[in-house]
Design a protein around this motif. Sequence first.
Motif, PDB file in Angstrom:
ATOM      1  N   LEU A   1     -39.721  13.734  -4.849  1.00 17.88           N
ATOM      2  CA  LEU A   1     -39.909  15.031  -4.982  1.00 17.88           C
ATOM      3  C   LEU A   1     -39.738  15.889  -3.837  1.00 17.88           C
ATOM      4  N   LEU A   2     -39.991  15.274  -2.626  1.00 17.42           N
ATOM      5  CA  LEU A   2     -39.572  16.036  -1.331  1.00 17.42           C
ATOM      6  C   LEU A   2     -38.228  15.913  -1.148  1.00 17.42           C
TER       7      LEU A   2
ATOM      8  N   MET B   1     -46.522   8.694   9.310  1.00 14.17           N
ATOM      9  CA  MET B   1     -46.731   8.111   8.013  1.00 14.17           C
ATOM     10  C   MET B   1     -45.374   8.393   7.011  1.00 14.17           C
ATOM     11  N   ALA B   2     -44.789   7.118   6.702  1.00 13.54           N
ATOM     12  CA  ALA B   2     -43.581   7.474   5.751  1.00 13.54           C
ATOM     13  C   ALA B   2     -43.963   7.950   4.307  1.00 13.54           C
ATOM     14  N   VAL B   3     -43.020   8.760   3.911  1.00 16.74           N
ATOM     15  CA  VAL B   3     -43.004   9.049   2.351  1.00 16.74           C
ATOM     16  C   VAL B   3     -42.557   8.488   1.543  1.00 16.74           C
ATOM     17  N   THR B   4     -42.935   7.815   0.481  1.00 21.66           N
ATOM     18  CA  THR B   4     -42.342   6.876  -0.298  1.00 21.66           C
ATOM     19  C   THR B   4     -42.394   7.111  -1.738  1.00 21.66           C
ATOM     20  N   GLY B   5     -42.025   6.344  -2.451  1.00 18.14           N
ATOM     21  CA  GLY B   5     -41.972   6.559  -4.002  1.00 18.14           C
ATOM     22  C   GLY B   5     -41.723   7.912  -4.690  1.00 18.14           C
ATOM     23  N   LEU B   6     -42.403   8.438  -5.557  1.00 19.92           N
ATOM     24  CA  LEU B   6     -42.197   9.678  -6.216  1.00 19.92           C
ATOM     25  C   LEU B   6     -42.366  10.804  -5.369  1.00 19.92           C
ATOM     26  N   ALA B   7     -43.323  10.512  -4.225  1.00 19.61           N
ATOM     27  CA  ALA B   7     -43.365  11.828  -3.476  1.00 19.61           C
ATOM     28  C   ALA B   7     -42.104  11.905  -2.664  1.00 19.61           C
TER      29      ALA B   7
END
Length: 887
Positions: A10-11, A1-7
Amino acid sequence: MAVTGLAAVLLAIGLLLVVVSAVQPIARRLELSETVLLAIVGIVIGSLADFALRNSHFSALNGLAEMLLDFPINSEAFLLIFLPVLVFQGALAIDVRRLAHETGTVLLLAVVAVVVSTATIGFALKPFADVPLVVCLLLGSIVATTDPSAVAGIFRDIGAATRLTRLVEGEALLNDAAAISIFSILLPSVTLHHAIHPGEAIVSFVVSFVGALIVGVVFGQLTLMMITALGNAPAAEITLTVALPYVAYIISDEFLGVSGVVATAAAGLTLSVYGPSTFRPQTWTFLTQLWQQLVFWAGSLVFVLASMLVPHLLVGMTKWDCVLILIASVAGLAARGAVVFGLLPFLAMTKLSPPVPTPFKVTMVWGGLRGAITLALALAVTENERVSTPVAHFIGIIATGFVLITLLLNGTTLRSLVLFLKLDKLSPIDEAMRHQVLSIGLDKVRDRAAKMGEELGFSTDATRPVLQQIDRRADEEQSANEFDAAMSDTQRVNLALLTIASQERSVLLDLFRIQGLSRRVMETLLRSSEAAIDGAILEGRLGYVRALRRRLSPSVRFKIAQWVHKRLRIDRPLMLCMAERFEMLMVAHFVSISLTRFMRERLEPTLGPRIGEIVAEVLQRQRKMLNEALETLRLHYHGYSEALENRIFRQIVLRLEGEEYDALLSESLISDELNRELLKELERRRTRLDKPLSFDLRSGIESRLKNAAIFKGLPGAELHDLATTTSLRFVAPQELIARRGQKVRTVYFISAGLAESHVAERDIRYGAGDLIGALGAYRNERCPASIRAVQFGHFMVISASRFRRLVEEYPVVLENIENLRKKREVGERAVKVVPGQTLSDKPAEQPGIAARALLGNNVQGLIPHKEEEKSEADGVDQEHPVSDQKI
């Protein structure tokens, strides 16, 4: 699952912080500047992310690579988020007191060097670049900003001269502001094709610079006032300092049209000057540590993020671009060298700034590194839609290449240059001090180590080699010790006074930990101790003594309060000033005792008994002067004095009690729960002491008038009325009381103190119980001579019209003056310092003598002649009776 947006953002920031934390120890191990290594890491990350996007084998990393390359931060965000933090912390960490001596040098490097660099680089590129001159000048302003972080870090790591570090950091404070101001003037000309008018540009630059200084100081002072009003609320105080740089920067830049960078720097410098005396020491320590951490995060992230853009900015670079980068780099180095070597000697010749040694100049020229701010400004041009593609390509590539050359060439070789020039070596005086301190200190260390070894039961075989090694080191230091030859007596006295002033500042900061002491009082004392440090550095003994004189002289605020008290009959401002002065004198008295002990125990063994005697004499005179000022107040406000001493002592006891509880907790003798309960009780008792003491300014005025021989025979009702209409004046040594030829409008009744005038080749002295200006006011005459205070005094002020009415209604006052004149003539009445004490009571400690000796006022007419000394020793002023006074 790809991490997008604000997460994803922050990552990415979290991963970058992990990288940053690893860079610091690696840089130390490689003996490389952290900034240089961060730039390399950023370039590598940007290159790898770009490679991952172009290679199908790394499709799983496409999301992270896109996030890193398209990080949601532009040039405006770089400047708004990071620049206020970097500038504010740089100002906060600077020793403003010492930087003030380098003002000429700093302004030259920060302003003149930026202008010269902008022009030199612009005109050097114009014949070779296919862009207009204004674009070349715009590039010059972009690359004129210097980054002190790499240079200062190298200097600190290798122990370079502190003055060199101070100059570099001071330059960087205003350097960015000057460059950004020029950038802001030139950019509209490029985007909107407006013509530049030199006169308007200069006026705009000066107004922006000076206006921002004023705005920054105002914001800084407002923050300090809010902190004082908050009381003891550390979390709120620190929060205000975090808000301050952003408020000053954005309001100045967006609303007032002045330089946000200069305003932020001015606000930081204001807090740097007044912060230690406004914040509690523990709060100030935590505050500085917090800002060091914030600037580490901000500086590291801005370098990595900006460096990650380097591969993108260099896209499309040609061989000719490399030539242009080389031309710009050589022109920038030449411009900086011309300013440093051409103009700094001029400042030294005109005494506008201390001379800068040649090795310092070489290092300052080579250490003009460029960094993240240059990249952010270049990014602002490339992101601007109104800038044409060729111009954006030119600015982006040349500015980026310029940064890389300074970081990778100058940054990697600067350490070697500093070592080659031996700027990491101690000065001859510091080297002599090193041998002297070690030769004395190692003997004490050996004795303590041997005693501790015996107490802990170490075997002789284990301790003997260690103690023998200490003995060998002590012998080596003693044989190399040339302290007596390296420093003259004058230098040692100046060094001792500088050390004393620095120790006083340390003692004051330690006392400031006691809750309940006035912030304003501690601010006054800390400022005066810093002034004493400055005086000892610049003028030696004379400068140190002058600083002490200014401390005890009435402040502007005190003088205004006295004027309000006298003219408007409003007592409260003077009551507050008097309460603060009482506390200031008392704290200064306690500190002077501590300094005397410090001099005997620590300084005298190091500098020798001869220097110890000289310094002891200065400190003794200082204590006498403090005693004079304090005893004058104690005489009339004895109850308040006793209450204040009791309160300060109770606060000290509470602090000692708290330290004892902390010690018991650290030794596990009490539990956390019990410690919290004990501290709660301690805080309750401390809170009860927070209520300020009430100070009655008019306490005892009527009784003092009633006991005065001058007013003997006056009815009680008249004395009461006179007391209500009488104002007070507190005078310091050499303060002018009446001016020659001036119409007498005021009569002074001396409650305590001494004053002198010189009339017809004679010195006239006034003491406790005398009137100054009585006959002159009655006869409506002018002052025949100026009158000055000899020591600290307490005067009651009666208007001339009120005194004339008093004499008309009660002629007995004139009879009393005549009787006192006759007694003075026959020697039955001596000049008194305070009621009941004549000058002969303590001939070795005549009030005023210590003050005059300390202040160096060897003025004719103030130092008595031998004949006068004899009459004073007899307690009689036979030569100058009161009746001879025409004032």
